[in-house]
Design an enzyme around this catalytic site. Structure first.
Site, mmCIF file in Angstrom:
data_model
loop_
_atom_site.group_PDB
_atom_site.id
_atom_site.type_symbol
_atom_site.label_atom_id
_atom_site.label_comp_id
_atom_site.label_asym_id
_atom_site.label_seq_id
_atom_site.Cartn_x
_atom_site.Cartn_y
_atom_site.Cartn_z
ATOM 1 N N CYS A 136 0.793 -1.152 -0.032
ATOM 2 C CA CYS A 136 0.128 0.047 0.194
ATOM 3 C C CYS A 136 0.880 1.278 0.162
ATOM 4 C CB CYS A 136 -0.908 -0.019 1.376
ATOM 5 S SG CYS A 136 -2.086 1.431 1.238
ATOM 6 N N LYS A 170 0.487 -9.342 -2.533
ATOM 7 C CA LYS A 170 0.271 -8.338 -3.417
ATOM 8 C C LYS A 170 1.264 -7.463 -3.645
ATOM 9 C CE LYS A 170 -3.192 -5.229 -5.191
ATOM 10 N NZ LYS A 170 -4.260 -4.831 -4.714
ATOM 11 N N GLY A 270 -10.578 -3.337 -10.821
ATOM 12 C CA GLY A 270 -10.225 -2.280 -9.811
ATOM 13 C C GLY A 270 -11.234 -1.157 -10.068
ATOM 14 N N THR A 271 -10.343 -0.039 -10.610
ATOM 15 C CA THR A 271 -11.065 1.021 -10.789
ATOM 16 C C THR A 271 -12.550 1.047 -11.807
ATOM 17 O OG1 THR A 271 -9.023 2.132 -10.596
ATOM 18 C CG2 THR A 271 -10.419 3.624 -11.621
#
Ligand SMILES: Cc1cc2nc3c(=O)[nH]c(=O)nc-3n(C[C@H](O)[C@H](O)[C@H](O)COP(=O)(O)O)c2cc1C
Length: 309
Positions: A136, A170, A270-271
């Site tokens: 992140c 990830k 995702g987006t």
């Protein structure tokens, strides 16, 4: 006339069998209930939750998102209700769906918390896999775990000891060689890698001369990052043996196909979920059509099938 066999979209990620390879990317689909009025959630290959931490987090200062050319910047800062509230209030809905649930976990300050979370979730039958969010970009850290091969190896090795569940790591595109970090995750016992998380980015309001988001910089996502993601997946595919879950700017079947051809075994949207909540369902249908048109019985002939031009 030759009778065409029905395409089989099934794929295997570690010990996890998915009926199709289309999932949703962490943080862009809430805890799935938010999308129940838009699509038949049972059709998804798997659902990845918003990242959970041990304690609840309120996240970063607003504004937390802004639009950019062909994408968006976000700096949510892992807002989540914490593991106990997640298990009590969010998981019951997910458990009933009959779709593999992949719980994304993280820690801001203490890598040991990953193992505590993994141990706690290991006991819950309906949790199919864990995704380790070590990438992140919005936590105001000098260095992320996913920016160092040794740190990645140490973290994944520790979590591997805490759980029997399928482990997905990830990874971050904000590195010199993502493939090297993926190799470290594989050697430490990760069953798969998910890539890519967002690219570090910044956007400025030139009238006010201020950053457009509250924490100054954020993570760039959407079609703007797709060529970066495709290249990283292709390079990683040539370096590791475990499956890759590919994401970064997928909006439709054509863009999803690029990821499979580059080497992804499964993909995440995702987006695009904010723009077209039906994208996943359209991609599943589009993949079936593509396979039928190209006489493919399963996805093995598509994954990593890139040729020289
Ligand atoms: C608003 C927003 C929130 C996100 N939150 C998370 C998160 O909690 N955990 C995580 O691993 N990735 C998170 N991501 C990254 C996405 O899962 C994905 O890796 C990235 O956006 C690239 O895919 P895309 O271009 O299709 O959006 C978030 C992305 C966005 C746009």
């Amino acid at each position: 006339m030759v009778k065409q066999t029905k395409p089989d979209l099934g794929v295997r990620i570690g010990k996890l069998d998915l009926k199709n390879p289309v999932m949703v990317a962490s943080g862009t689909f809430g805890y799935a209930e938010e999308f129940k009025d838009f699509i038949d959630l049972k059709k998804l290959g798997a659902i990845v939750t918003k990242t959970i931490t041990i304690k609840p987090r309120t996240g970063n200062l607003p504004p937390r998102t802004c639009e950019t050319p062909a994408g968006m910047l976000n700096s949510i800062g892992l807002e989540n209700p914490g593991i106990d509230k997640f298990i009590k209030e969010k998981l019951p809905f997910l458990k009933k769906l009959g779709v593999p649930v992949i719980v994304s976990i993280s820690s801001v300050d203490d890598p040991g918390e990953f193992s505590i979370l993994a141990g706690q979730l290991d006991k819950i039958r309906e949790v199919s896999a864990l995704e380790l969010n070590i990438s992140c970009p919005n936590l105001h850290k000098d260095k992320l775990i996913a920016q160092d091969a040794e740190d990645t190896f140490a973290l994944v090795s520790a979590v591997r000891k805490a759980t029997q569940k399928c482990l997905i790591t990830k990874l971050s595109p904000n590195v010199t060689s993502l493939a090297e970090i993926a190799l470290a995750a594989e050697r430490a016992g990760s069953d798969a890698v998910a890539l890519i998380n967002t690219l570090g980015g910044m956007s400025i309001d030139v009238e006010k001369r201020t950053p457009k988001i509250g924490s100054w910089s954020g993570g760039l996502s959407g079609p703007a990052i797709r060529p970066v993601a495709v290249k990283m997946i292709w390079e990683t595919y040539n370096k590791i043996k475990i499956p890759i879950i590919g994401m970064g700017g997928i909006i439709d079947t054509q863009s999803a196909l690029e990821f499979f051809i580059a080497g992804a075994t499964a993909i995440s949207t995702g987006t695009v979920n904010f723009v077209n909540p039906r994208a996943t369902i359209e991609i599943i249908r589009g993949l079936k059509d593509y396979m039928a048109d190209n006489n493919m019985r399963d996805l093995s002939g598509l994954i990593g099938s890139l040729k020289a031009c």
